[in-house]
Scaffold this motif. Sequence first.
Motif, PDB file in Angstrom:
ATOM      1  N   ILE A 188      44.979  29.409  85.769  1.00 44.34           N
ATOM      2  CA  ILE A 188      45.703  28.461  84.920  1.00 44.34           C
ATOM      3  C   ILE A 188      46.543  29.218  83.898  1.00 44.34           C
ATOM      4  CG2 ILE A 188      45.435  26.653  83.164  1.00 44.34           C
ATOM      5  CD1 ILE A 188      42.938  25.730  84.674  1.00 44.34           C
ATOM      6  N   GLU A 189      47.817  28.883  83.822  1.00 44.61           N
ATOM      7  CA  GLU A 189      48.725  29.602  82.922  1.00 44.61           C
ATOM      8  C   GLU A 189      49.385  28.697  81.886  1.00 44.61           C
ATOM      9  OE1 GLU A 189      51.507  31.549  85.470  1.00 44.61           O
ATOM     10  OE2 GLU A 189      50.094  33.145  86.047  1.00 44.61           O
ATOM     11  N   GLU A 190      49.381  27.380  82.116  1.00 37.74           N
ATOM     12  CA  GLU A 190      50.071  26.497  81.186  1.00 37.74           C
ATOM     13  C   GLU A 190      49.299  26.363  79.874  1.00 37.74           C
ATOM     14  OE1 GLU A 190      47.750  23.574  83.909  1.00 37.74           O
ATOM     15  OE2 GLU A 190      48.754  25.511  84.099  1.00 37.74           O
ATOM     16  N   ALA A 191      49.963  25.786  78.885  1.00 34.34           N
ATOM     17  CA  ALA A 191      49.324  25.525  77.601  1.00 34.34           C
ATOM     18  C   ALA A 191      48.263  24.448  77.769  1.00 34.34           C
ATOM     19  CB  ALA A 191      50.365  25.080  76.578  1.00 34.34           C
ATOM     20  N   PRO A 192      47.190  24.483  76.994  1.00 30.92           N
ATOM     21  CA  PRO A 192      46.147  23.462  77.125  1.00 30.92           C
ATOM     22  C   PRO A 192      46.647  22.079  76.747  1.00 30.92           C
ATOM     23  CG  PRO A 192      45.747  24.832  75.191  1.00 30.92           C
ATOM     24  CD  PRO A 192      46.863  25.481  75.953  1.00 30.92           C
ATOM     25  N   TYR A 193      46.057  21.068  77.363  1.00 29.97           N
ATOM     26  CA  TYR A 193      46.395  19.689  77.012  1.00 29.97           C
ATOM     27  C   TYR A 193      45.990  19.409  75.571  1.00 29.97           C
ATOM     28  CZ  TYR A 193      46.103  14.623  76.762  1.00 29.97           C
ATOM     29  OH  TYR A 193      46.254  13.319  76.361  1.00 29.97           O
ATOM     30  N   ALA A 229      41.505  13.402  88.376  1.00 36.95           N
ATOM     31  CA  ALA A 229      41.684  14.835  88.156  1.00 36.95           C
ATOM     32  C   ALA A 229      40.326  15.466  87.865  1.00 36.95           C
ATOM     33  CB  ALA A 229      42.640  15.082  86.988  1.00 36.95           C
ATOM     34  N   PHE A 230      40.256  16.765  88.073  1.00 36.16           N
ATOM     35  CA  PHE A 230      39.220  17.570  87.450  1.00 36.16           C
ATOM     36  C   PHE A 230      39.830  18.117  86.159  1.00 36.16           C
ATOM     37  CE2 PHE A 230      37.715  18.182  91.956  1.00 36.16           C
ATOM     38  CZ  PHE A 230      36.517  17.494  91.788  1.00 36.16           C
ATOM     39  N   TYR A 231      38.979  18.460  85.197  1.00 33.68           N
ATOM     40  CA  TYR A 231      39.472  18.971  83.921  1.00 33.68           C
ATOM     41  C   TYR A 231      38.852  20.336  83.659  1.00 33.68           C
ATOM     42  CZ  TYR A 231      41.011  14.187  83.512  1.00 33.68           C
ATOM     43  OH  TYR A 231      41.624  12.978  83.753  1.00 33.68           O
ATOM     44  N   ALA A 232      39.712  21.329  83.568  1.00 34.10           N
ATOM     45  CA  ALA A 232      39.234  22.671  83.262  1.00 34.10           C
ATOM     46  C   ALA A 232      38.924  22.751  81.775  1.00 34.10           C
ATOM     47  CB  ALA A 232      40.295  23.707  83.643  1.00 34.10           C
ATOM     48  N   LYS A 272      39.365  24.669  74.886  1.00 32.86           N
ATOM     49  CA  LYS A 272      40.650  24.255  75.454  1.00 32.86           C
ATOM     50  C   LYS A 272      40.434  23.442  76.725  1.00 32.86           C
ATOM     51  CE  LYS A 272      41.734  28.649  75.204  1.00 32.86           C
ATOM     52  NZ  LYS A 272      42.402  29.958  75.300  1.00 32.86           N
ATOM     53  N   LEU A 273      41.284  22.434  76.896  1.00 35.50           N
ATOM     54  CA  LEU A 273      41.186  21.547  78.043  1.00 35.50           C
ATOM     55  C   LEU A 273      42.482  21.552  78.837  1.00 35.50           C
ATOM     56  CD1 LEU A 273      39.113  19.267  79.133  1.00 35.50           C
ATOM     57  CD2 LEU A 273      40.873  17.708  78.302  1.00 35.50           C
ATOM     58  N   TYR A 274      42.356  21.620  80.174  1.00 35.18           N
ATOM     59  CA  TYR A 274      43.498  21.602  81.077  1.00 35.18           C
ATOM     60  C   TYR A 274      43.244  20.563  82.168  1.00 35.18           C
ATOM     61  CZ  TYR A 274      44.011  26.308  79.059  1.00 35.18           C
ATOM     62  OH  TYR A 274      44.108  27.381  78.199  1.00 35.18           O
ATOM     63  N   ARG A 275      44.295  19.931  82.620  1.00 37.57           N
ATOM     64  CA  ARG A 275      44.184  18.938  83.683  1.00 37.57           C
ATOM     65  C   ARG A 275      44.452  19.598  85.037  1.00 37.57           C
ATOM     66  NH1 ARG A 275      47.911  15.995  81.977  1.00 37.57           N
ATOM     67  NH2 ARG A 275      46.848  14.289  80.900  1.00 37.57           N
ATOM     68  N   TYR A 291      24.852  28.810  75.024  1.00 33.60           N
ATOM     69  CA  TYR A 291      25.804  28.990  73.924  1.00 33.60           C
ATOM     70  C   TYR A 291      27.170  29.380  74.490  1.00 33.60           C
ATOM     71  CZ  TYR A 291      27.854  30.754  69.595  1.00 33.60           C
ATOM     72  OH  TYR A 291      28.673  30.952  68.508  1.00 33.60           O
ATOM     73  N   PRO A 292      28.245  28.841  73.912  1.00 39.49           N
ATOM     74  CA  PRO A 292      28.310  27.857  72.832  1.00 39.49           C
ATOM     75  C   PRO A 292      28.077  26.440  73.337  1.00 39.49           C
ATOM     76  CG  PRO A 292      30.519  28.505  73.491  1.00 39.49           C
ATOM     77  CD  PRO A 292      29.585  29.346  74.307  1.00 39.49           C
ATOM     78  N   LYS A 293      27.824  25.528  72.398  1.00 44.90           N
ATOM     79  CA  LYS A 293      27.657  24.125  72.737  1.00 44.90           C
ATOM     80  C   LYS A 293      29.007  23.522  73.117  1.00 44.90           C
ATOM     81  CE  LYS A 293      23.239  23.159  71.672  1.00 44.90           C
ATOM     82  NZ  LYS A 293      22.298  22.449  72.567  1.00 44.90           N
ATOM     83  N   LEU A 294      28.987  22.619  74.091  1.00 45.60           N
ATOM     84  CA  LEU A 294      30.203  21.889  74.444  1.00 45.60           C
ATOM     85  C   LEU A 294      30.537  20.896  73.341  1.00 45.60           C
ATOM     86  CD1 LEU A 294      29.334  20.976  78.152  1.00 45.60           C
ATOM     87  CD2 LEU A 294      30.503  23.032  77.319  1.00 45.60           C
ATOM     88  N   LEU A 295      31.813  20.702  73.081  1.00 46.95           N
ATOM     89  CA  LEU A 295      32.227  19.712  72.098  1.00 46.95           C
ATOM     90  C   LEU A 295      32.330  18.333  72.735  1.00 46.95           C
ATOM     91  CD1 LEU A 295      34.950  21.652  70.058  1.00 46.95           C
ATOM     92  CD2 LEU A 295      32.533  21.310  69.521  1.00 46.95           C
ATOM     93  N   THR A 296      32.184  17.314  71.912  1.00 50.57           N
ATOM     94  CA  THR A 296      32.279  15.927  72.365  1.00 50.57           C
ATOM     95  C   THR A 296      33.669  15.388  72.056  1.00 50.57           C
ATOM     96  OG1 THR A 296      29.924  15.552  72.004  1.00 50.57           O
ATOM     97  CG2 THR A 296      31.340  13.601  72.085  1.00 50.57           C
ATOM     98  N   GLY A 297      34.258  14.706  73.037  1.00 53.00           N
ATOM     99  CA  GLY A 297      35.567  14.107  72.842  1.00 53.00           C
ATOM    100  C   GLY A 297      36.684  14.796  73.598  1.00 53.00           C
ATOM    101  N   MET A 298      36.382  15.900  74.276  1.00 50.75           N
ATOM    102  CA  MET A 298      37.426  16.567  75.053  1.00 50.75           C
ATOM    103  C   MET A 298      37.886  15.657  76.195  1.00 50.75           C
ATOM    104  SD  MET A 298      37.802  19.494  73.489  1.00 50.75           S
ATOM    105  CE  MET A 298      38.571  20.734  74.528  1.00 50.75           C
TER     106      MET A 298
END
Length: 408
Positions: free
Chosen positions: A167-172, A88-91, A184-187, A392-399
């Motif tokens: 994208i309309e669904e709730a984030p993963y 997958a790509f991850y939005a 927020k992350l989406y598949r 800015y902003p910095k990306l978070l680690t662990g998404m």
Amino acid sequence: MAKIIPFRGILYNPAKVSGDDVIAPPYDVITSEYRDVLYQKSPCNIVRIDFGKQMSGDTDSSNKYTRARDFFQQWIREGILVRDEKPAFYAYEIDYSLYGENKTLRGILAMVKIEELGKGVYPHEATHSKPKADRLNLMRSCLANISPIYSLYNSPEKITSMILDGIEEAPYISAHDAAGAVHKLYRISEESKIDSIMKDLSDKAVFIADGHHRYEVAMEFKREMGEGPWEYVLMFLANMSDAGITILPTHRMVKGIKREDVLGRLEPDFAIQTCGLECDIVERLSHEGKNTFGLYLGSNEKWYILKYKGTDLEDVPSVLRSLDVVVLHELIIKKDLGIIDVAYEMDIAESIKRVRKGDFDAVFFLNPTGVDDVERVALSGLRMPPKSTYFYPKLLTGMVINKFIVDE
């Protein structure tokens, strides 16, 4: 052009953990004190893998890198981390606020084939030498990309951007950073959307925004290992044609100058005005536009506003000559004042405080570098001075994590 493909990401299981408890900032902005806070948030916080603590009894066979590997493997066994069943790509979407304005940064997390710099993947600024052994040891131990490189591409057609906007669904999973921004992350696993994204990006150059050192570490690991899944690296890719990308300036604190001589040395190249410290220097520089700088000398309660006359720098390549950071470094710092002691600070109030304390003699403020400047300089094969951009902003680690899997 760079080759970009989907992948089977490893993600936190939202049925077992909360994003706010386990996601962390990039390792290079985490202080030792804040690392303690992250450790206390959850026994499964990603900081234990990405930026673990050294212990007094550490040895070659038992240390923060082996503990990172053990945590990684344990969390996968326990279902804290789960691997997607298909590529997958991850939005990745960040809702943030800056100077009272609400903004949204969108992009995709994908695997990008590692190339020599300048062959599809382009740097844009020079970097200070920095120990890379830490990141390389972590990669060797975990066989994974734990955190992404922030990169840009330019697609005026906005095919991928429209997919992300739709994208309309709730984030993963989602998490807040220290400034209150929501990550927020989406598949994206539908084959038609994957195909559209790959087609959109197939002829695009990739520009490293934040993570030059991480890319160099990935290149070194690839050289060590030869052919295999480590020939690709995890990147966040944002479209330069979108509105959500923000670059902030990094101001320059300097010492080793005679304050009484500064203005006289600058006058041949700059028109100089003054305003009181109650003046909003960010707004004033933005209003004055390109090649305008703020100067605080600490000896009085006012700003000096420096407007470049465009009278020098003929020896600088034309693609760099108009950049604020180049005018500041090549003309003000090197030629006019001969400064060799420079430090960097994002926060205006903190930089003023450091000058008042006597840590530095002066501080220069500047407008942010433009996104189009990043593309233009990168494609020319040249580089801006260090700390020319702060995305800015910095990306978070662990998404999302990418684990190197052989023969899948």
